[in-house]
Design a protein around this motif. Structure first.
Motif, short mmCIF file in Angstrom:
data_model
loop_
_atom_site.label_atom_id
_atom_site.label_comp_id
_atom_site.label_asym_id
_atom_site.label_seq_id
_atom_site.Cartn_x
_atom_site.Cartn_y
_atom_site.Cartn_z
N ASN A 227 0.83 -1.20 0.00
CA ASN A 227 0.00 0.00 0.00
C ASN A 227 0.88 1.26 0.00
N SER A 229 0.91 4.16 -1.51
CA SER A 229 0.35 5.52 -1.50
C SER A 229 0.08 6.02 -0.09
N ARG A 230 -0.09 5.11 0.86
CA ARG A 230 -0.29 5.50 2.27
C ARG A 230 0.97 5.27 3.09
N ASN A 231 1.61 4.14 2.89
CA ASN A 231 2.72 3.77 3.78
C ASN A 231 4.01 4.54 3.50
N ARG A 234 3.55 8.07 5.19
CA ARG A 234 3.45 7.88 6.64
C ARG A 234 4.77 7.45 7.26
N TYR A 388 -1.20 11.15 -3.30
CA TYR A 388 -0.89 11.98 -2.13
C TYR A 388 -0.49 13.37 -2.61
#
Length: 441
Positions: A227, A229-231, A234, A388
């Motif tokens: 994942n 695009s999120r990880n 973050r 993002y």
């Protein structure tokens, strides 16, 4: 565009662990007295704040590009995709790989040299014995990386626990036995906001930024991140905020026990700190843990950098031999061996103080500023589809470019000129390579 090595198997915890182990390394333990010496006052903590601010702003650029192009190679892919002209994109991405073949081994060697330097606290080493230790560290790392990526993820979490545990022990000792609030209460004493203070912040930030480098390592492993695009965004934010808090508390802890006037003249300030609190055995134990931290940093840095020549070779933009992967472990073994071999040579030739500024000077124009400019060029087309998007775009991008230019100037004109010379040489090699390929076709 290069493809992921195989299946994505690194989650948020593992990605953050890889970033944080790469960021810490031997850097803060070696640069802590350097930063105090440059600032020459209790306000040296501002240099660590400045390094964190630059890292967070620059991480916004990395986050947009990393989430949009989550592939092995990081900046190689960013530079290739960001510039609207295919020829310029190819040139910029080639220059990045070209510089990586030199600056990546310098980064690896700097941690190995720092390892040998701290090792001499435990037992005196001659010059050649020190070089044998630093070279041996590089060899061990190459051997350790000859395994599957999921196994490396588990190793990275273990090393991350050691890294965080070591720094937390230092902080806890300062809180328990030192005047922990004193450094924060006195950090503004004698401060004068003038040109001299700004210059000192600039020079000291070269050292602190070096200690933060690695917050983007997850982007070089983009093809392995679950994942992305999120990880990817973050993990970078968590890494920088977490490391900043640890660095700040560690600095406060050290000078709460050892006055800053004494700390800036110590080659083994952490060992001296623990020796003063717990005696010789405690000094040796903390030194041993710092050595593990340095080893973990070399491990993480070599892992990330090895994916860059691999990604370029898979795209046909670099020497084909670097695209080879291990038949059982599915990792780019040629890239790992090459970077390790060059780092081994550098570890025998250079001193730590010689490479910190050189590492930054070589990377700023092509990698950090280059991909920031590329992101600006994407603003009116591809960027609208990015998963993002940074807040207040494009203001953070312009701030990042300005701050990187200040850091480049602060490395000194010799280092800056050396970095630019490598770019010019890379341009010559690129066009020579293109001409030979055209002739072969």
């Amino acid at each position: 565009m290069s493809e992921p090595l195989k299946e994505r198997r690194l989650g948020l915890l593992q990605a953050t662990a890889i970033n944080m182990t790469d960021m810490v390394g031997i850097g803060p333990f070696i640069t802590l007295p350097m930063v105090i010496g440059i600032m020459n006052g209790p306000y040296f903590l501002y240099a660590w704040v400045a390094g964190a601010v630059l890292s967070i702003i620059d991480a916004l650029v990395w986050s947009e590009l990393g989430a949009a192009f989550p592939l092995a190679g990081g900046s190689y892919n960013f530079l290739k995709e960001a510039f609207p002209s295919r020829k310029i994109g190819k040139l910029m991405s080639f220059l990045f790989v070209w510089q990586t073949l030199i600056q990546a081994p310098l980064v690896i060697a700097s941690a190995a040299i720092g390892f040998a330097s701290y090792f001499s606290y435990l037992t005196p080493l001659t010059t050649w014995e020190s070089k044998m230790v630093s070279g041996g560290v590089v060899i061990c790392i190459v051997i350790l990386l000859f395994r599957k990526i999921e196994d490396i993820g588990k190793i990275s979490v273990l090393l991350w626990i050691i890294v965080i545990g070591t720094i937390l022990w230092i902080i806890a000792q300062g809180m328990a036995h030192g005047n922990f609030t004193m450094p924060l209460q006195t950090m503004n004493e004698g401060i004068t906001m003038n040109h001299s203070f700004a210059a000192a912040i600039g020079f000291a930030s070269v050292k602190t930024v070096y200690s933060y480098l690695g917050y983007y390592n997850v982007c070089h492993l983009g093809g392995d991140i679950i994942n992305p695009s999120r990880n990817i965004p973050r993990s970078m934010l968590l890494s920088i905020v977490g490391i900043f808090a640890l660095y700040l508390l560690m600095n406060v802890s050290i000078v709460s026990v050892i006055p800053w006037q004494k700390a800036m003249n110590s080659d083994y300030v952490i060992s001296l700190f623990m020796h003063e609190l717990g005696g010789p055995l405690a000094g040796k134990i903390i030194t041993g843990l710092i050595l593990l931290v340095a080893f973990a940093s070399v491990f993480s840095a070599t892992l990330g950098y090895s994916r860059i020549p691999y990604a370029a070779a898979v795209d046909g933009a670099f020497f084909k031999v670097f695209s080879r992967v291990h038949p059982r472990g599915n990792f780019p073994y040629v890239s790992i061996v090459f970077l390790g071999a060059v780092a081994f040579i550098f570890s025998l030739l250079f001193r730590l103080s010689d490479v910190i500024s050189a590492i930054l000077a070589m990377r700023i124009l092509v990698q950090f500023i280059g991909q920031a400019v590329g992101l600006l060029l994407l603003a009116n087309n591809k960027r609208k589809h990015f998963p993002y998007k940074m807040p207040f775009f494009p203001v953070p991008v312009y701030i990042a470019i300005g701050m990187w230019l200040c850091i480049l100037i602060s490395t000194g004109w010799k280092m800056a000129l050396g970095g630019m010379s490598m770019i010019v040489l890379g341009v010559v090699v690129y066009f020579a390579k293109e001409k030979l390929q055209t002739a072969d076709d």
